[in-house]
Motif scaffolding. Sequence first.
Motif, PDB file in Angstrom:
ATOM      1  N   CYS A  65      14.957  15.028  48.479  1.00 43.76           N
ATOM      2  CA  CYS A  65      15.909  16.038  48.957  1.00 43.76           C
ATOM      3  C   CYS A  65      17.150  15.979  48.078  1.00 43.76           C
ATOM      4  CB  CYS A  65      16.276  15.780  50.417  1.00 43.76           C
ATOM      5  SG  CYS A  65      14.872  15.892  51.548  1.00 43.76           S
ATOM      6  N   GLY A  66      17.171  16.716  46.995  1.00 47.73           N
ATOM      7  CA  GLY A  66      18.278  16.644  46.053  1.00 47.73           C
ATOM      8  C   GLY A  66      17.829  15.873  44.823  1.00 47.73           C
ATOM      9  N   PRO A  67      18.772  15.302  44.075  1.00 45.92           N
ATOM     10  CA  PRO A  67      18.416  14.551  42.874  1.00 45.92           C
ATOM     11  C   PRO A  67      17.509  13.376  43.192  1.00 45.92           C
ATOM     12  CG  PRO A  67      20.768  15.010  42.955  1.00 45.92           C
ATOM     13  CD  PRO A  67      20.211  15.377  44.286  1.00 45.92           C
ATOM     14  N   VAL A  68      16.639  13.047  42.257  1.00 49.06           N
ATOM     15  CA  VAL A  68      15.691  11.955  42.455  1.00 49.06           C
ATOM     16  C   VAL A  68      16.417  10.624  42.324  1.00 49.06           C
ATOM     17  CG1 VAL A  68      13.586  10.885  41.599  1.00 49.06           C
ATOM     18  CG2 VAL A  68      13.843  13.363  41.544  1.00 49.06           C
ATOM     19  N   LYS A  69      16.309   9.764  43.335  1.00 50.16           N
ATOM     20  CA  LYS A  69      16.940   8.451  43.289  1.00 50.16           C
ATOM     21  C   LYS A  69      16.123   7.521  42.409  1.00 50.16           C
ATOM     22  CE  LYS A  69      19.304   8.709  47.714  1.00 50.16           C
ATOM     23  NZ  LYS A  69      19.545   8.044  49.010  1.00 50.16           N
ATOM     24  N   THR A 111      23.776  -1.540  37.396  1.00 46.65           N
ATOM     25  CA  THR A 111      24.106  -0.693  36.250  1.00 46.65           C
ATOM     26  C   THR A 111      23.193   0.519  36.136  1.00 46.65           C
ATOM     27  OG1 THR A 111      22.681  -2.056  34.832  1.00 46.65           O
ATOM     28  CG2 THR A 111      25.011  -2.660  34.954  1.00 46.65           C
ATOM     29  N   LEU A 112      22.147   0.614  36.958  1.00 47.30           N
ATOM     30  CA  LEU A 112      21.254   1.762  36.929  1.00 47.30           C
ATOM     31  C   LEU A 112      21.937   2.981  37.552  1.00 47.30           C
ATOM     32  CD1 LEU A 112      17.838   0.188  37.994  1.00 47.30           C
ATOM     33  CD2 LEU A 112      18.562   0.836  35.697  1.00 47.30           C
ATOM     34  N   PRO A 113      21.630   4.169  37.082  1.00 48.44           N
ATOM     35  CA  PRO A 113      22.204   5.368  37.711  1.00 48.44           C
ATOM     36  C   PRO A 113      21.679   5.535  39.124  1.00 48.44           C
ATOM     37  CG  PRO A 113      20.519   5.967  36.104  1.00 48.44           C
ATOM     38  CD  PRO A 113      20.762   4.499  35.937  1.00 48.44           C
ATOM     39  N   LYS A 114      22.499   6.096  40.003  1.00 41.46           N
ATOM     40  CA  LYS A 114      22.090   6.239  41.398  1.00 41.46           C
ATOM     41  C   LYS A 114      21.056   7.353  41.583  1.00 41.46           C
ATOM     42  CE  LYS A 114      26.425   4.452  43.282  1.00 41.46           C
ATOM     43  NZ  LYS A 114      25.805   3.191  43.709  1.00 41.46           N
ATOM     44  N   PHE A 115      21.010   8.330  40.667  1.00 40.67           N
ATOM     45  CA  PHE A 115      20.019   9.406  40.776  1.00 40.67           C
ATOM     46  C   PHE A 115      19.815  10.017  39.394  1.00 40.67           C
ATOM     47  CE2 PHE A 115      24.200  11.101  41.844  1.00 40.67           C
ATOM     48  CZ  PHE A 115      24.331  12.127  40.919  1.00 40.67           C
ATOM     49  N   LEU A 116      18.755  10.833  39.291  1.00 43.05           N
ATOM     50  CA  LEU A 116      18.429  11.518  38.035  1.00 43.05           C
ATOM     51  C   LEU A 116      18.604  13.028  38.218  1.00 43.05           C
ATOM     52  CD1 LEU A 116      15.155   9.640  36.975  1.00 43.05           C
ATOM     53  CD2 LEU A 116      17.502   9.192  36.227  1.00 43.05           C
ATOM     54  N   GLN A 117      19.151  13.658  37.192  1.00 42.65           N
ATOM     55  CA  GLN A 117      19.282  15.099  37.186  1.00 42.65           C
ATOM     56  C   GLN A 117      17.916  15.738  36.861  1.00 42.65           C
ATOM     57  OE1 GLN A 117      21.862  16.677  38.195  1.00 42.65           O
ATOM     58  NE2 GLN A 117      23.351  14.966  38.248  1.00 42.65           N
ATOM     59  N   PRO A 118      17.711  17.051  37.186  1.00 37.06           N
ATOM     60  CA  PRO A 118      16.403  17.688  36.947  1.00 37.06           C
ATOM     61  C   PRO A 118      15.914  17.583  35.503  1.00 37.06           C
ATOM     62  CG  PRO A 118      17.737  19.062  38.369  1.00 37.06           C
ATOM     63  CD  PRO A 118      18.615  17.933  37.950  1.00 37.06           C
ATOM     64  N   ASP A 119      16.823  17.750  34.523  1.00 39.32           N
ATOM     65  CA  ASP A 119      16.374  17.641  33.132  1.00 39.32           C
ATOM     66  C   ASP A 119      15.962  16.224  32.779  1.00 39.32           C
ATOM     67  OD1 ASP A 119      19.020  16.870  33.495  1.00 39.32           O
ATOM     68  OD2 ASP A 119      19.522  17.239  31.380  1.00 39.32           O
ATOM     69  N   GLN A 120      16.621  15.221  33.446  1.00 44.05           N
ATOM     70  CA  GLN A 120      16.235  13.838  33.218  1.00 44.05           C
ATOM     71  C   GLN A 120      14.869  13.546  33.844  1.00 44.05           C
ATOM     72  OE1 GLN A 120      19.761  12.100  35.019  1.00 44.05           O
ATOM     73  NE2 GLN A 120      20.588  11.559  32.992  1.00 44.05           N
ATOM     74  N   VAL A 121      14.600  14.167  35.004  1.00 47.04           N
ATOM     75  CA  VAL A 121      13.276  14.010  35.641  1.00 47.04           C
ATOM     76  C   VAL A 121      12.190  14.554  34.719  1.00 47.04           C
ATOM     77  CG1 VAL A 121      11.837  14.707  37.588  1.00 47.04           C
ATOM     78  CG2 VAL A 121      14.239  14.083  37.968  1.00 47.04           C
ATOM     79  N   GLN A 122      12.457  15.704  34.102  1.00 48.46           N
ATOM     80  CA  GLN A 122      11.482  16.303  33.204  1.00 48.46           C
ATOM     81  C   GLN A 122      11.216  15.407  32.001  1.00 48.46           C
ATOM     82  OE1 GLN A 122       9.804  19.094  34.037  1.00 48.46           O
ATOM     83  NE2 GLN A 122       8.526  18.586  32.261  1.00 48.46           N
ATOM     84  N   GLN A 123      12.240  14.765  31.512  1.00 52.79           N
ATOM     85  CA  GLN A 123      12.051  13.839  30.399  1.00 52.79           C
ATOM     86  C   GLN A 123      11.171  12.664  30.793  1.00 52.79           C
ATOM     87  OE1 GLN A 123      15.794  12.616  28.692  1.00 52.79           O
ATOM     88  NE2 GLN A 123      16.576  14.715  28.527  1.00 52.79           N
ATOM     89  N   VAL A 124      11.357  12.182  32.014  1.00 56.29           N
ATOM     90  CA  VAL A 124      10.521  11.067  32.489  1.00 56.29           C
ATOM     91  C   VAL A 124       9.070  11.507  32.616  1.00 56.29           C
ATOM     92  CG1 VAL A 124      10.097   9.506  34.418  1.00 56.29           C
ATOM     93  CG2 VAL A 124      12.446   9.958  33.677  1.00 56.29           C
ATOM     94  N   LEU A 125       8.851  12.716  33.173  1.00 52.58           N
ATOM     95  CA  LEU A 125       7.478  13.213  33.354  1.00 52.58           C
ATOM     96  C   LEU A 125       6.788  13.409  32.008  1.00 52.58           C
ATOM     97  CD1 LEU A 125       8.030  15.834  36.210  1.00 52.58           C
ATOM     98  CD2 LEU A 125       6.909  13.590  36.397  1.00 52.58           C
ATOM     99  N   SER A 126       7.539  13.847  31.016  1.00 53.77           N
ATOM    100  CA  SER A 126       6.931  14.101  29.706  1.00 53.77           C
ATOM    101  C   SER A 126       6.481  12.829  29.007  1.00 53.77           C
ATOM    102  CB  SER A 126       7.916  14.869  28.819  1.00 53.77           C
ATOM    103  OG  SER A 126       9.069  14.075  28.551  1.00 53.77           O
ATOM    104  N   ARG A 127       6.960  11.698  29.468  1.00 48.86           N
ATOM    105  CA  ARG A 127       6.579  10.428  28.860  1.00 48.86           C
ATOM    106  C   ARG A 127       5.219   9.948  29.325  1.00 48.86           C
ATOM    107  NH1 ARG A 127       8.965   9.147  24.452  1.00 48.86           N
ATOM    108  NH2 ARG A 127       8.520   6.937  24.864  1.00 48.86           N
ATOM    109  N   CYS A 128       4.668  10.592  30.360  1.00 53.66           N
ATOM    110  CA  CYS A 128       3.359  10.183  30.890  1.00 53.66           C
ATOM    111  C   CYS A 128       2.242  10.793  30.038  1.00 53.66           C
ATOM    112  CB  CYS A 128       3.206  10.628  32.346  1.00 53.66           C
ATOM    113  SG  CYS A 128       4.433   9.902  33.468  1.00 53.66           S
ATOM    114  N   ASP A 129       1.346   9.985  29.588  1.00 55.44           N
ATOM    115  CA  ASP A 129       0.209  10.437  28.787  1.00 55.44           C
ATOM    116  C   ASP A 129      -0.924  10.840  29.740  1.00 55.44           C
ATOM    117  OD1 ASP A 129      -1.683  11.008  26.942  1.00 55.44           O
ATOM    118  OD2 ASP A 129      -1.807   8.968  26.091  1.00 55.44           O
ATOM    119  N   ARG A 130      -0.996  12.162  30.005  1.00 58.46           N
ATOM    120  CA  ARG A 130      -1.993  12.627  30.979  1.00 58.46           C
ATOM    121  C   ARG A 130      -3.389  12.705  30.402  1.00 58.46           C
ATOM    122  NH1 ARG A 130       0.572  17.945  33.581  1.00 58.46           N
ATOM    123  NH2 ARG A 130       1.541  18.142  31.511  1.00 58.46           N
ATOM    124  N   ARG A 131      -3.565  12.242  29.165  1.00 56.42           N
ATOM    125  CA  ARG A 131      -4.925  12.155  28.614  1.00 56.42           C
ATOM    126  C   ARG A 131      -5.648  10.913  29.108  1.00 56.42           C
ATOM    127  NH1 ARG A 131      -3.254  12.629  22.396  1.00 56.42           N
ATOM    128  NH2 ARG A 131      -1.762  11.094  23.258  1.00 56.42           N
TER     129      ARG A 131
END
Length: 310
Positions: free
Chosen positions: A303-307, A264-284
Motif C-alpha cells: 500500500c504505497g511505496p515498497v518497504k 542505513t537501508l532506505p525505508k522504502f523504494l520508489q516505483p522507478d527503483q522497484v522497476q530497476q530491482v525487477l529488471s535484475r531478475c533473469d526470467r530465463r
Amino acid sequence: MPSPGLCRSHDLNPRANHRFSSCKLGIVFYVFSQETLFKGGDIMTKFFAGSGIAQSPEQGPLDVIIPTYAAFLSQQGYSKLSARQQLRFLADMNRWLRQKRLQVTDLSEPTIKRYMRSRHGRLRPRRDDAAILNRLVHLLHTHGLLPQKATRLPDNPHQYIDNDFDHYLSEDRGLCLATRINYRPFIQKFLSARFGNKPARFAELNASDVTRFIRNQAPRLNPKCAGLMVTALRSFFRYLRHRGDITVDLAACVPAIANWQFSTLPKFLQPDQVQQVLSRCDRRTAQGRRDYAILLLLARLACGPVKSSA
C-alpha cells in the motif's frame, strides 16, 4: 608508614637547629626544610612509595611549592597514578629551570613557552599539560611567590572546563583513559561551535543549540562515531547539571543516532527503483522467474511505496 628508602631525614649542618627531609620525586631528589615539607612531604611519600624511582641529587626553584602541590592533589582526591604523573611534570620543569638558572619569579609567558617547547621535544605531549601549569601558577600566586602580572598562560577560554570535565569522568564516573580521550574532541567542537573564542556561558544553552550542532556534525561522521558523539554530549550535559551550570536536563534533548542493524537501508523504494530491482531478475531461469514473482507480488500488494525491509 613511609618507606625508609623513599624518605629519610638527615642533618645538612650539624650546628643547625633544624633537620632536612629528602624525598624522591620522579628523576629528581628534592631537599626541603622540615617546616616546608610538613604534610606535603608525607603525601609525596605516599604517592611514590613502592614505585622504585631512581634518585638524582638535584634541587630547583620549585622545591618550595612542590610539597604544597602534592598536598593539593591529595586534598582534591586525585589518584596515585595521576598525582605521580603531575609531580613528575613538575620535577622535569624544576630541573629545566635550574639548568637555565631561572627562578620562580622568572615564570613569565615566554619562559613557560620555552619550557613547553623543550619538554615536547623530549617527551610526548600530554593533554593535561596546560592544566598542571594552571594549578602550579595558581598556587604560586596564592602563596605570594609569583606576582599576578608576571604570568599569563597561553590557553583558550574553554581549557579549564575541558580539563575539569576530564577529571569528572576519571574520578567521579570512573571512565578509562581511552573513553575520555574519545569524548574530548566532541566537547571541544561543541564549545567552539557554540561560544567561539568567548567564555562559555552555559546558562544560555538550550535544546536548539544541541540539535543544531548534532545536525551539522552527524552527516560528516560514520554511524559509530556519531553515536559516540551523542554519548559524549549526554555525559557532558550531565556534568554541567551536576556542577549547577545548567538547570535544564539537556542530556535528554540529545537525539539518538540510528546505529542498529540495517539502519542505513532506505525505508522504502520508489516505483522507478522497484522497476530497476525487477529488471535484475533473469526470467530465463527458474530461480529468476521465482524471484521476479515474489518481488512483483510484494510491489503490487504494498500500500504505497515498497518497504525494503520486506
